[in-house]
Motif scaffolding. Structure first.
Motif, PDB file in Angstrom:
ATOM      1  N   LYS A   1       0.844  -1.204   0.000  1.00 14.52           N
ATOM      2  CA  LYS A   1       0.000   0.000   0.000  1.00 14.52           C
ATOM      3  C   LYS A   1       0.876   1.249   0.000  1.00 14.52           C
ATOM      4  O   LYS A   1       0.574   2.230  -0.683  1.00 14.52           O
ATOM      5  CB  LYS A   1      -0.938   0.016   1.206  1.00 14.52           C
ATOM      6  CG  LYS A   1      -2.028  -1.048   1.091  1.00 14.52           C
ATOM      7  CD  LYS A   1      -2.989  -1.079   2.270  1.00 14.52           C
ATOM      8  CE  LYS A   1      -4.040  -2.169   1.994  1.00 14.52           C
ATOM      9  NZ  LYS A   1      -4.685  -2.672   3.191  1.00 14.52           N
ATOM     10  N   LEU A   2       1.982   1.174   0.723  1.00 18.33           N
ATOM     11  CA  LEU A   2       2.929   2.288   0.735  1.00 18.33           C
ATOM     12  C   LEU A   2       3.497   2.521  -0.667  1.00 18.33           C
ATOM     13  O   LEU A   2       3.608   3.658  -1.145  1.00 18.33           O
ATOM     14  CB  LEU A   2       4.051   1.958   1.713  1.00 18.33           C
ATOM     15  CG  LEU A   2       5.027   3.060   2.057  1.00 18.33           C
ATOM     16  CD1 LEU A   2       4.308   4.166   2.805  1.00 18.33           C
ATOM     17  CD2 LEU A   2       6.163   2.515   2.915  1.00 18.33           C
ATOM     18  N   CYS A   3       3.837   1.429  -1.334  1.00 16.19           N
ATOM     19  CA  CYS A   3       4.382   1.544  -2.700  1.00 16.19           C
ATOM     20  C   CYS A   3       3.358   2.164  -3.651  1.00 16.19           C
ATOM     21  O   CYS A   3       3.721   2.952  -4.528  1.00 16.19           O
ATOM     22  CB  CYS A   3       4.779   0.175  -3.236  1.00 16.19           C
ATOM     23  SG  CYS A   3       6.220  -0.528  -2.433  1.00 16.19           S
ATOM     24  N   LEU A   4       2.089   1.809  -3.449  1.00 10.50           N
ATOM     25  CA  LEU A   4       1.030   2.327  -4.329  1.00 10.50           C
ATOM     26  C   LEU A   4       0.859   3.834  -4.208  1.00 10.50           C
ATOM     27  O   LEU A   4       0.255   4.470  -5.078  1.00 10.50           O
ATOM     28  CB  LEU A   4      -0.305   1.627  -4.048  1.00 10.50           C
ATOM     29  CG  LEU A   4      -0.548   0.364  -4.869  1.00 10.50           C
ATOM     30  CD1 LEU A   4      -1.700  -0.436  -4.304  1.00 10.50           C
ATOM     31  CD2 LEU A   4      -0.808   0.694  -6.340  1.00 10.50           C
ATOM     32  N   GLU A   5       1.406   4.424  -3.135  1.00  9.36           N
ATOM     33  CA  GLU A   5       1.353   5.882  -2.994  1.00  9.36           C
ATOM     34  C   GLU A   5       2.342   6.556  -3.945  1.00  9.36           C
ATOM     35  O   GLU A   5       2.297   7.759  -4.158  1.00  9.36           O
ATOM     36  CB  GLU A   5       1.655   6.285  -1.544  1.00  9.36           C
ATOM     37  CG  GLU A   5       0.546   5.870  -0.582  1.00  9.36           C
ATOM     38  CD  GLU A   5       0.913   6.110   0.872  1.00  9.36           C
ATOM     39  OE1 GLU A   5       1.924   6.806   1.146  1.00  9.36           O
ATOM     40  OE2 GLU A   5       0.203   5.587   1.748  1.00  9.36           O
ATOM     41  N   ARG A   6       3.248   5.776  -4.495  1.00  6.01           N
ATOM     42  CA  ARG A   6       4.206   6.332  -5.461  1.00  6.01           C
ATOM     43  C   ARG A   6       3.535   6.376  -6.820  1.00  6.01           C
ATOM     44  O   ARG A   6       2.936   5.373  -7.269  1.00  6.01           O
ATOM     45  CB  ARG A   6       5.462   5.470  -5.553  1.00  6.01           C
ATOM     46  CG  ARG A   6       6.270   5.395  -4.297  1.00  6.01           C
ATOM     47  CD  ARG A   6       7.485   4.533  -4.534  1.00  6.01           C
ATOM     48  NE  ARG A   6       8.557   5.276  -5.174  1.00  6.01           N
ATOM     49  CZ  ARG A   6       9.388   6.088  -4.533  1.00  6.01           C
ATOM     50  NH1 ARG A   6       9.278   6.257  -3.223  1.00  6.01           N
ATOM     51  NH2 ARG A   6      10.338   6.733  -5.185  1.00  6.01           N
ATOM     52  N   GLU A   7       3.671   7.504  -7.498  1.00  6.47           N
ATOM     53  CA  GLU A   7       3.051   7.682  -8.809  1.00  6.47           C
ATOM     54  C   GLU A   7       3.510   6.615  -9.788  1.00  6.47           C
ATOM     55  O   GLU A   7       2.698   6.068 -10.552  1.00  6.47           O
ATOM     56  CB  GLU A   7       3.445   9.061  -9.345  1.00  6.47           C
ATOM     57  CG  GLU A   7       2.420   9.675 -10.267  1.00  6.47           C
ATOM     58  CD  GLU A   7       2.875  11.046 -10.740  1.00  6.47           C
ATOM     59  OE1 GLU A   7       3.322  11.858  -9.894  1.00  6.47           O
ATOM     60  OE2 GLU A   7       2.801  11.284 -11.961  1.00  6.47           O
ATOM     61  N   SER A   8       4.797   6.281  -9.757  1.00  3.29           N
ATOM     62  CA  SER A   8       5.349   5.301 -10.708  1.00  3.29           C
ATOM     63  C   SER A   8       4.634   3.961 -10.574  1.00  3.29           C
ATOM     64  O   SER A   8       4.370   3.278 -11.559  1.00  3.29           O
ATOM     65  CB  SER A   8       6.847   5.110 -10.473  1.00  3.29           C
ATOM     66  OG  SER A   8       7.073   4.562  -9.183  1.00  3.29           O
ATOM     67  N   VAL A   9       4.320   3.587  -9.347  1.00  2.00           N
ATOM     68  CA  VAL A   9       3.677   2.298  -9.089  1.00  2.00           C
ATOM     69  C   VAL A   9       2.179   2.387  -9.430  1.00  2.00           C
ATOM     70  O   VAL A   9       1.638   1.551 -10.151  1.00  2.00           O
ATOM     71  CB  VAL A   9       3.891   1.857  -7.623  1.00  2.00           C
ATOM     72  CG1 VAL A   9       3.161   0.554  -7.342  1.00  2.00           C
ATOM     73  CG2 VAL A   9       5.372   1.719  -7.314  1.00  2.00           C
ATOM     74  N   ALA A  10       1.523   3.426  -8.910  1.00  6.80           N
ATOM     75  CA  ALA A  10       0.084   3.583  -9.133  1.00  6.80           C
ATOM     76  C   ALA A  10      -0.263   3.618 -10.625  1.00  6.80           C
ATOM     77  O   ALA A  10      -1.270   3.050 -11.052  1.00  6.80           O
ATOM     78  CB  ALA A  10      -0.426   4.834  -8.436  1.00  6.80           C
ATOM     79  N   ASN A  11       0.606   4.242 -11.413  1.00  7.19           N
ATOM     80  CA  ASN A  11       0.343   4.356 -12.856  1.00  7.19           C
ATOM     81  C   ASN A  11       0.675   3.088 -13.618  1.00  7.19           C
ATOM     82  O   ASN A  11       0.315   2.948 -14.786  1.00  7.19           O
ATOM     83  CB  ASN A  11       1.151   5.511 -13.465  1.00  7.19           C
ATOM     84  CG  ASN A  11       0.630   6.860 -13.023  1.00  7.19           C
ATOM     85  OD1 ASN A  11      -0.489   6.964 -12.528  1.00  7.19           O
ATOM     86  ND2 ASN A  11       1.432   7.893 -13.186  1.00  7.19           N
ATOM     87  N   SER A  12       1.392   2.164 -12.999  1.00  5.56           N
ATOM     88  CA  SER A  12       1.857   0.980 -13.735  1.00  5.56           C
ATOM     89  C   SER A  12       1.064  -0.278 -13.409  1.00  5.56           C
ATOM     90  O   SER A  12       0.968  -1.173 -14.243  1.00  5.56           O
ATOM     91  CB  SER A  12       3.338   0.715 -13.448  1.00  5.56           C
ATOM     92  OG  SER A  12       4.107   1.860 -13.725  1.00  5.56           O
ATOM     93  N   LEU A  13       0.527  -0.343 -12.188  1.00 10.20           N
ATOM     94  CA  LEU A  13      -0.167  -1.575 -11.793  1.00 10.20           C
ATOM     95  C   LEU A  13      -1.617  -1.582 -12.247  1.00 10.20           C
ATOM     96  O   LEU A  13      -2.223  -0.538 -12.457  1.00 10.20           O
ATOM     97  CB  LEU A  13      -0.106  -1.728 -10.259  1.00 10.20           C
ATOM     98  CG  LEU A  13       1.014  -2.605  -9.699  1.00 10.20           C
ATOM     99  CD1 LEU A  13       2.362  -2.286 -10.277  1.00 10.20           C
ATOM    100  CD2 LEU A  13       1.032  -2.524  -8.185  1.00 10.20           C
ATOM    101  N   CYS A  14      -2.188  -2.799 -12.408  1.00 11.86           N
ATOM    102  CA  CYS A  14      -3.595  -2.920 -12.805  1.00 11.86           C
ATOM    103  C   CYS A  14      -4.489  -3.075 -11.587  1.00 11.86           C
ATOM    104  O   CYS A  14      -4.054  -3.509 -10.534  1.00 11.86           O
ATOM    105  CB  CYS A  14      -3.863  -4.200 -13.574  1.00 11.86           C
ATOM    106  SG  CYS A  14      -2.818  -4.498 -14.926  1.00 11.86           S
ATOM    107  N   ASP A  15      -5.760  -2.858 -11.829  1.00 12.43           N
ATOM    108  CA  ASP A  15      -6.807  -3.117 -10.844  1.00 12.43           C
ATOM    109  C   ASP A  15      -6.832  -4.627 -10.548  1.00 12.43           C
ATOM    110  O   ASP A  15      -6.962  -5.435 -11.479  1.00 12.43           O
ATOM    111  CB  ASP A  15      -8.139  -2.661 -11.476  1.00 12.43           C
ATOM    112  CG  ASP A  15      -9.329  -2.903 -10.581  1.00 12.43           C
ATOM    113  OD1 ASP A  15     -10.384  -2.297 -10.861  1.00 12.43           O
ATOM    114  OD2 ASP A  15      -9.223  -3.684  -9.616  1.00 12.43           O
TER     115      ASP A  15
END
Lengths: 214, 221
Positions: free
Chosen positions: A187-201
């Motif tokens: 969840k912490l990683c998902l706060e990073r734009e790079s991660v949020a923009n790359s991972l799928c639902d």
């Protein structure tokens, strides 16, 4: 063709590793979606004749294959910003070891968990949970696997977290209960734009998994 | 300084992965203590140093363990950067070297192990993957002296332990290295002229003897 092209597949965690690395480095690139496993483009077949798989990074016409090799290449080709791998040789060795562990042990047991049935699936599930626990141990109380800085091992592992819902559903267990610290880290990683923009639902991933694994 | 810390390699003489580490350390002219492990009775030091995989090789440097042979070879390259570079300097060259070393792991040694561990009926795709792997490597080598070009390096180190194991793979896989991969056989001979390689590879006949013994012991005959 732009100077940097990434051949990927929307749900592939291996492609997402490369997307995260490029985003961390602020590198502009062209993303090309491949239709795998059938209908691979001539560019893909020509760029990765050995494995014929995504992801492939094409930099000034020169292809780099295998996701962890691509991430290291990105780190070394753009060395002036956002280092992804530590500078010190021992820390680099540790980072490579754990990224390799994710590839060899975690991915394999995860695939078995999705593919197999009955007792074999149960065994795969136990192994998968054990592997996640080893990673949780390695993370310890650190913010990221690399310490304060998001890095190589985080990038290797985080795309698999959008598959946690699928693993849990197929295996009949709660990933959050099994490895709460790892879920918190994701969840912490998902706060990073790079991660949020790359991972799928995760739900879209699950729909895909159902098509492939039944 | 890297040299002043204690250096131990936990190894087993027959392991191609251990051979890689020995070659890398010899290329860098680094002194170390070689500890032969009995893989049937692993030492407390091994279990403590590699709790995740419990396997050799492990390089313990100043008490800190490094595991997985290709990780170890890269570590050796980076811990002693002032001599005999094992990987190219440029990022693309390094990526290519890592790609082919990884290919060797997947297609040569993993498949090779299936050739001697499994009965013929169970070998399945392994022999095809192995011989195709040899051809791809020959294509990659081309007319170069070594995989790295003029300089002996990472991919050469990853692959050359094959020279100690070829005879074993040939026998259980039913093929001839000289027929399937003559260029690699020639490259292997060139590598064997290097002291680091000659002193790190065991006699192929001894490897074959051990594998025959293991196969009998485990009822694989």
């Amino acid at each position: 063709m732009k100077a940097v092209v990434l051949l990927g597949f929307w749900v592939s965690p291996f492609g997402q590793r490369c997307q995260i690395a490029l985003a961390e480095k602020g590198v502009e690139y062209e993303y090309r979606e491949e239709t795998v496993p059938r209908d691979k483009s001539p560019l893909l077949l020509e760029s990765n004749p050995v494995y014929k798989k995504i992801p492939v990074l094409i930099h000034d016409g020169k292809p780099v294959c295998e996701s962890l090799i691509i991430v290291q290449y990105i780190d070394e080709a753009w060395p002036d910003r956002a280092p992804l791998i530590p500078a010190d040789p021992y820390a680099r060795a540790q980072a490579r070891f754990w990224a390799d562990f994710v590839d060899k042990k975690v991915c394999e047991s995860a695939l078995n968990l999705l593919k197999l049935k009955g007792e074999a699936q149960e065994a795969a599930k136990e192994e998968f949970i054990e592997n996640l626990r080893l990673l949780e141990c390695e993370l310890g109380d650190k913010k990221y696997f690399g310490g304060d800085a998001f890095g190589f091992v985080d990038i290797a592992l985080v795309p698999l977290t959008s598959w946690f819902y699928s693993f849990g559903t197929y295996g009949g267990f709660s990933v959050e209960e099994a490895v709460p610290k790892l879920v918190a880290w994701s969840k912490l990683c998902l706060e990073r734009e790079s991660v949020a923009n790359s991972l799928c639902d995760p739900l879209k991933v699950y729909e895909y998994a159902k098509k492939i694994f039944g | 300084m890297a040299e002043t810390k204690e250096l131990v390699l936990l190894n087993c003489w027959v392991s191609p992965y251990g051979m890689r580490c020995r070659i890398a350390l010899a290329e860098k002219r680094v002194e170390y203590e070689h500890k032969e492990e009995n893989v049937m009775e692993k030492s407390p030091l091994l279990l403590q140093s590699n709790p995740v995989h419990k396997k050799i090789p492990v390089l313990v440097h100043g008490g800190k363990p490094v595991c997985e042979s290709l990780v170890i070879v890269q570590y050796v390259d980076e811990a002693w950067p002032d001599r005999a570079p094992l990987l190219p300097v440029d990022a693309y060259g390094r990526a290519q070297a890592r790609f082919w070393a990884d290919f060797v792991d997947k297609k040569i040694f993993e498949c090779g192990t299936k050739l001697w561990k499994l009965k013929k009926e169970a070998q399945g795709e392994a022999k095809k993957e192995f011989t195709e792997g040899l051809k791809l490597l020959e294509d990659e080598l081309g007319e170069k002296k070594y995989f790295g070009g003029d300089a002996f390096g990472f991919v050469d180190i990853a692959l050359v332990p094959l020279m100690a194991w070829f005879r074993t793979y040939e026998s259980f896989g039913s093929f001839s290295a000289e027929t399937e991969a003559p260029k690699l056989v020639a490259w292997g001979k060139r590598c064997m002229e290097r002291e680091s390689v000659a002193m790190s590879l065991p006699d192929p006949a001894k490897v074959y003897e051990l594998v025959c013994y293991i196969r009998k012991a485990f009822g694989l005959e």
